[in-house]
Write a protein that holds these residues in place. Structure first.
Motif, PDB file in Angstrom:
ATOM      1  N   GLY A   1       4.951   3.006  17.591  1.00 13.99           N
ATOM      2  CA  GLY A   1       5.533   1.609  17.571  1.00 13.99           C
ATOM      3  C   GLY A   1       5.115   0.768  18.641  1.00 13.99           C
ATOM      4  N   TYR A   2       3.792   1.286  19.161  1.00 12.19           N
ATOM      5  CA  TYR A   2       3.301   0.496  20.263  1.00 12.19           C
ATOM      6  C   TYR A   2       1.751   0.190  19.719  1.00 12.19           C
ATOM      7  CZ  TYR A   2       7.057   2.296  22.790  1.00 12.19           C
ATOM      8  OH  TYR A   2       8.395   2.760  23.177  1.00 12.19           O
ATOM      9  N   TYR A   3       0.817  -0.578  20.544  1.00 12.44           N
ATOM     10  CA  TYR A   3      -0.381  -0.492  20.072  1.00 12.44           C
ATOM     11  C   TYR A   3      -1.123   0.478  21.058  1.00 12.44           C
ATOM     12  CZ  TYR A   3      -0.105  -5.493  18.401  1.00 12.44           C
ATOM     13  OH  TYR A   3       0.385  -6.585  17.668  1.00 12.44           O
ATOM     14  N   SER A   4      -1.972   1.334  20.469  1.00 12.91           N
ATOM     15  CA  SER A   4      -2.866   1.919  21.072  1.00 12.91           C
ATOM     16  C   SER A   4      -4.041   1.094  21.418  1.00 12.91           C
ATOM     17  CB  SER A   4      -3.534   3.119  20.062  1.00 12.91           C
ATOM     18  OG  SER A   4      -4.094   2.568  19.086  1.00 12.91           O
ATOM     19  N   LEU A   5      -4.492   0.921  22.715  1.00 14.45           N
ATOM     20  CA  LEU A   5      -5.355   0.184  23.478  1.00 14.45           C
ATOM     21  C   LEU A   5      -6.780   0.513  23.012  1.00 14.45           C
ATOM     22  CD1 LEU A   5      -3.404  -0.574  26.620  1.00 14.45           C
ATOM     23  CD2 LEU A   5      -2.972  -1.580  24.599  1.00 14.45           C
ATOM     24  N   ALA A   6      -7.563  -0.592  23.514  1.00 17.35           N
ATOM     25  CA  ALA A   6      -9.090  -0.321  23.097  1.00 17.35           C
ATOM     26  C   ALA A   6      -9.592   0.680  24.033  1.00 17.35           C
ATOM     27  CB  ALA A   6      -9.765  -1.675  23.345  1.00 17.35           C
ATOM     28  N   HIS A   7     -10.377   1.659  23.564  1.00 18.54           N
ATOM     29  CA  HIS A   7     -11.061   2.689  24.416  1.00 18.54           C
ATOM     30  C   HIS A   7     -12.508   3.000  23.539  1.00 18.54           C
ATOM     31  CE1 HIS A   7      -7.701   3.620  26.841  1.00 18.54           C
ATOM     32  NE2 HIS A   7      -6.922   3.629  25.706  1.00 18.54           N
ATOM     33  N   HIS A   8     -13.325   3.591  24.242  1.00 27.46           N
ATOM     34  CA  HIS A   8     -14.834   3.748  23.859  1.00 27.46           C
ATOM     35  C   HIS A   8     -14.365   5.184  22.552  1.00 27.46           C
ATOM     36  CE1 HIS A   8     -16.270   1.077  26.540  1.00 27.46           C
ATOM     37  NE2 HIS A   8     -17.535   1.174  25.761  1.00 27.46           N
TER      38      HIS A   8
ATOM     39  N   VAL B   1       1.044   1.147   9.753  1.00 33.62           N
ATOM     40  CA  VAL B   1       1.674   2.092  10.711  1.00 33.62           C
ATOM     41  C   VAL B   1       2.398   1.408  11.646  1.00 33.62           C
ATOM     42  CG1 VAL B   1       0.871   3.936  12.216  1.00 33.62           C
ATOM     43  CG2 VAL B   1      -0.721   3.485  10.422  1.00 33.62           C
ATOM     44  N   GLY B   2       3.447   1.732  11.884  1.00 31.95           N
ATOM     45  CA  GLY B   2       4.303   1.364  12.978  1.00 31.95           C
ATOM     46  C   GLY B   2       5.440   2.091  13.614  1.00 31.95           C
ATOM     47  N   ARG B   3       6.564   1.626  14.397  1.00 30.57           N
ATOM     48  CA  ARG B   3       7.858   2.339  14.625  1.00 30.57           C
ATOM     49  C   ARG B   3       8.228   3.134  13.632  1.00 30.57           C
ATOM     50  NH1 ARG B   3      13.689   0.652  16.863  1.00 30.57           N
ATOM     51  NH2 ARG B   3      14.381   2.752  16.854  1.00 30.57           N
TER      52      ARG B   3
ATOM     53  N   PRO C   1       1.824  -2.234  24.813  1.00 36.37           N
ATOM     54  CA  PRO C   1       3.078  -3.319  24.403  1.00 36.37           C
ATOM     55  C   PRO C   1       3.584  -2.647  23.039  1.00 36.37           C
ATOM     56  CG  PRO C   1       0.743  -4.197  24.306  1.00 36.37           C
ATOM     57  CD  PRO C   1       0.763  -2.941  25.096  1.00 36.37           C
ATOM     58  N   PRO C   2       4.800  -3.068  22.768  1.00 38.13           N
ATOM     59  CA  PRO C   2       5.384  -2.752  21.602  1.00 38.13           C
ATOM     60  C   PRO C   2       4.894  -3.777  20.254  1.00 38.13           C
ATOM     61  CG  PRO C   2       7.127  -3.748  22.823  1.00 38.13           C
ATOM     62  CD  PRO C   2       5.665  -3.567  23.598  1.00 38.13           C
ATOM     63  N   LEU C   3       5.026  -3.303  19.045  1.00 33.11           N
ATOM     64  CA  LEU C   3       4.477  -3.991  18.123  1.00 33.11           C
ATOM     65  C   LEU C   3       5.634  -5.095  17.564  1.00 33.11           C
ATOM     66  CD1 LEU C   3       3.319  -1.080  15.723  1.00 33.11           C
ATOM     67  CD2 LEU C   3       2.061  -2.409  17.427  1.00 33.11           C
TER      68      LEU C   3
END
Length: 613
Positions: free
Chosen positions: A284-291, A313-315, A587-589
């Protein structure tokens, strides 16, 4: 027999009224995802979007949107799967019920993929930018494939027998990827492709990867199945499909399902990673940018009449909730054969699946003892936390089967009540303070790292849980709005958290001091501190989502009367979980208001979506 391709499944669902065509032009950027989520929440039909802006391919959503529809799709093969599972659980049933064995033999033949020299999938070619560019949430980093089937083989032992088919996130556009030449491949820890990647690096050879989309519906389910190591997902796909999966063999390349709708072939660049994401995830959140690894695209195939299946995909609950329920129906009986002593395990969907795991196990070590304490339960808990994707669990609550043989692990309020009535908070909390965590969980100490805790409950009731707030309840300054969530569970609204990652919060310590000695609080073994106690207490799913996705056990569990004895942490009063949003959380969606207004208009009387949900 089961469907050999996606088109035949679509035709059957449309004929029976379980699928609706949407013929107005819609964008895959936010609009189509919003519609799919709404229809899923309403328990509506599968959706075929025939006019996708910017792409020649139709999109299929909500295919597995209800458990009933999922069962219908595999109605011809479920009995065969059940027979094989029954034989695995109890081989003696073949002697007691010979018909079970005879019925399972034909199905077992379908476990073997079939090699072919050609197939519909090789008919046409395209480029990445012509594929539907699904973007589900406003801050997604680009377009993603949300129902991919990512295929790889062992570099040491190539071939289908040592293959892996998994559902790993695939980013098609955005970020630093070169258009049509590179795409992102995000796989989490404890995934089969990771072992193949490690082998390829060790041998100094490139890792070839094929990404299938569509095809027999069983292929999509197989890609998310938690199968035991050594059983190829392609075999399970054949079993569930009711026929052998035809695989086109290509010299020097990985095989491709002949009936797939799309296939992207390529090689993981051994010397390159790029930022992948952000992307709305199942927490229910954003997975952030990673390599993450980069796939160098070689070919993009598609069949005549190709259909692009997707989900958003979401909460939870979302469409993958139905996936999970179906998979549990298939695999639930196998769990005791994998982990001795386990009676049942439930990964709680509303809490994001991995954050909260409930389990029931045996407690047989010292049956003659007058004073029962968790013993075998702890052995079982360690085994659960060492088993495949179950090892990603953050909170594991385990109860003794002997205390309540009829306890339903899927009745979450009843299970929580059982545990909270019995747990000794001075003795029955067991932490792993520096270990692996789900890649998508940002509550921990870093990417893939955090902590775990086991709640082990056994014996007679030691407390009666409260159902009314204590009259003498007092809170520390800054804390307010206490609310009853469940029997024995209070939510308290706290001040905004500004504590740095990994540091103890002085305000939380002050709250524990204020709660110490409050009359009547012994009936409330759990206090949850949150940002909005009305929201958390409004419904069970809110409580589960906030409590277990916004806390890291080692950092965020406090206790009234807390003490450490011989490295064993516990508390004489209530356990206090800090489930506020922290500065390091993702952050949440949140949906785009303009898109939601447009969808509202389409759903109004006279609109193209009127009456759909």
């Amino acid at each position: 027999m089961g469907y050999k391709d996606l088109a035949s499944c679509v035709a059957d669902l449309e004929r029976t009224g379980a699928l609706v065509r949407i013929d107005c032009e819609l964008s895959a950027e936010l609009e189509i995802g919003s519609i799919q989520r709404r229809v899923y929440q309403a328990g509506g039909p599968a959706l075929l979007f025939t006019r996708v802006k910017g792409s020649p391919f139709p999109m299929l959503g909500n295919l597995f949107g209800t458990l009933e529809r999922t069962r219908y799709i595999f109605r011809d093969t479920l009995k065969a799967v059940e027979r094989l599972v029954k034989l695995k659980v109890d081989p003696r049933c073949a002697l007691r019920e010979p018909a079970t064995l005879l019925g399972a033999v034909p199905a077992a033949w379908h476990l073997l993929p079939k090699s072919v020299s050609d197939g519909p999938i090789l008919k046409n070619r395209t480029t990445i930018d012509k594929l539907p560019q699904l973007k589900s949430w406003p801050d997604d980093g680009g377009a993603f494939i949300t129902l991919p089937q990512v295929y790889s083989e062992s570099a040491a032992l190539p071939g289908v027998r040592h293959s892996n088919l998994g559902m790993y996130r695939v980013q098609l556009s955005g970020g630093e990827y070169r258009v049509n030449e590179e795409i992102g491949l995000h796989y989490q820890i404890h995934r089969g492709i990771g072992f193949h990647h490690a082998e390829a690096i060790e041998k100094g050879v490139p890792l070839r990867v094929n990404i299938f989309v569509g095809g027999a519906p069983s292929m999509t389910v197989a890609a998310v199945m938690p199968l035991p190591e050594g059983m190829p997902e392609l075999s399970f796909a054949g079993l569930l499909a009711g026929h052998r999966i035809e695989m086109v063999q290509r010299e020097g390349r990985l095989p491709i399902p002949a009936q797939a709708d799309f296939c992207i072939t390529g090689v993981i660049d051994p010397d390159k990673t790029l930022p992948e994401g952000p992307f709305g995830d199942h927490f229910g959140y954003y997975s952030l940018a990673h390599h993450f690894p980069v796939l160098r695209v070689e070919e993009v195939f598609y069949r005549d009449g190709a259909i692009w299946p997707f989900t958003t995909v979401g909460r939870p609950p979302q469409e993958d909730t139905s996936f999970g329920a179906f998979i549990h129906e298939l695999t639930g009986p196998l769990i005791p054969t994998v982990i001795p002593g386990v009676k049942a395990v439930h990964a709680v969907d509303a809490a994001g699946v991995h954050p909260l795991l409930l389990a029931v196990g045996s407690e047989r070590y010292v049956p003659y003892s007058e004073r029962r304490t968790p013993q075998e339960l702890l052995t079982i808990a360690n085994a659960v936390l060492g088993q495949g994707q179950l090892s990603l669990a953050k909170y594991l609550m385990i109860a003794a089967h002997e205390d309540a043989p009829g306890l339903d692990i899927h009745d979450i309020p009843a299970f929580l009540r059982h545990v909270l009535e019995r747990i000794d908070l001075r003795r029955d909390l067991h932490f792993q303070t520096a270990t692996t965590m789900d890649t998508l969980d940002y509550s921990g100490s870093g990417l893939n790292s955090g902590s775990k805790v086991v709640f082990a409950a056994i014996g007679e009731k030691r407390r009666t849980l409260g159902t009314e707030l204590p009259a003498a309840l007092r809170l520390a300054p800054g804390f307010s709005q206490p609310a009853l969530c469940l029997p024995g569970v209070i939510a308290v609204q706290g001040p905004a958290c500004r504590t740095a990652k990994g540091e103890q919060d002085a305000q939380m310590e002050a709250l524990c001091e204020a709660l110490n000695g409050v009359e009547g609080l012994d009936a409330f073994p759990l206090v949850v501190v949150c940002d909005d106690s009305r929201f958390v207490s409004a419904e069970l799913n809110n409580f589960l989502w906030v409590t277990f996705t916004r806390s890291d056990p080692a950092a965020d569990i406090y206790g009234v009367g807390a003490a450490t004895r011989c490295k064993q942490w516990g508390c004489s009063g209530p356990l206090v979980i800090d489930a506020r949003v922290k500065p390091h959380h993702a952050p949440p969606l949140v949906e785009d208001p303009a898109v939601e207004r447009k969808v509202d208009e389409l759903a109004a009387p006279g609109g193209a979506l009127h009456g759909l949900y």
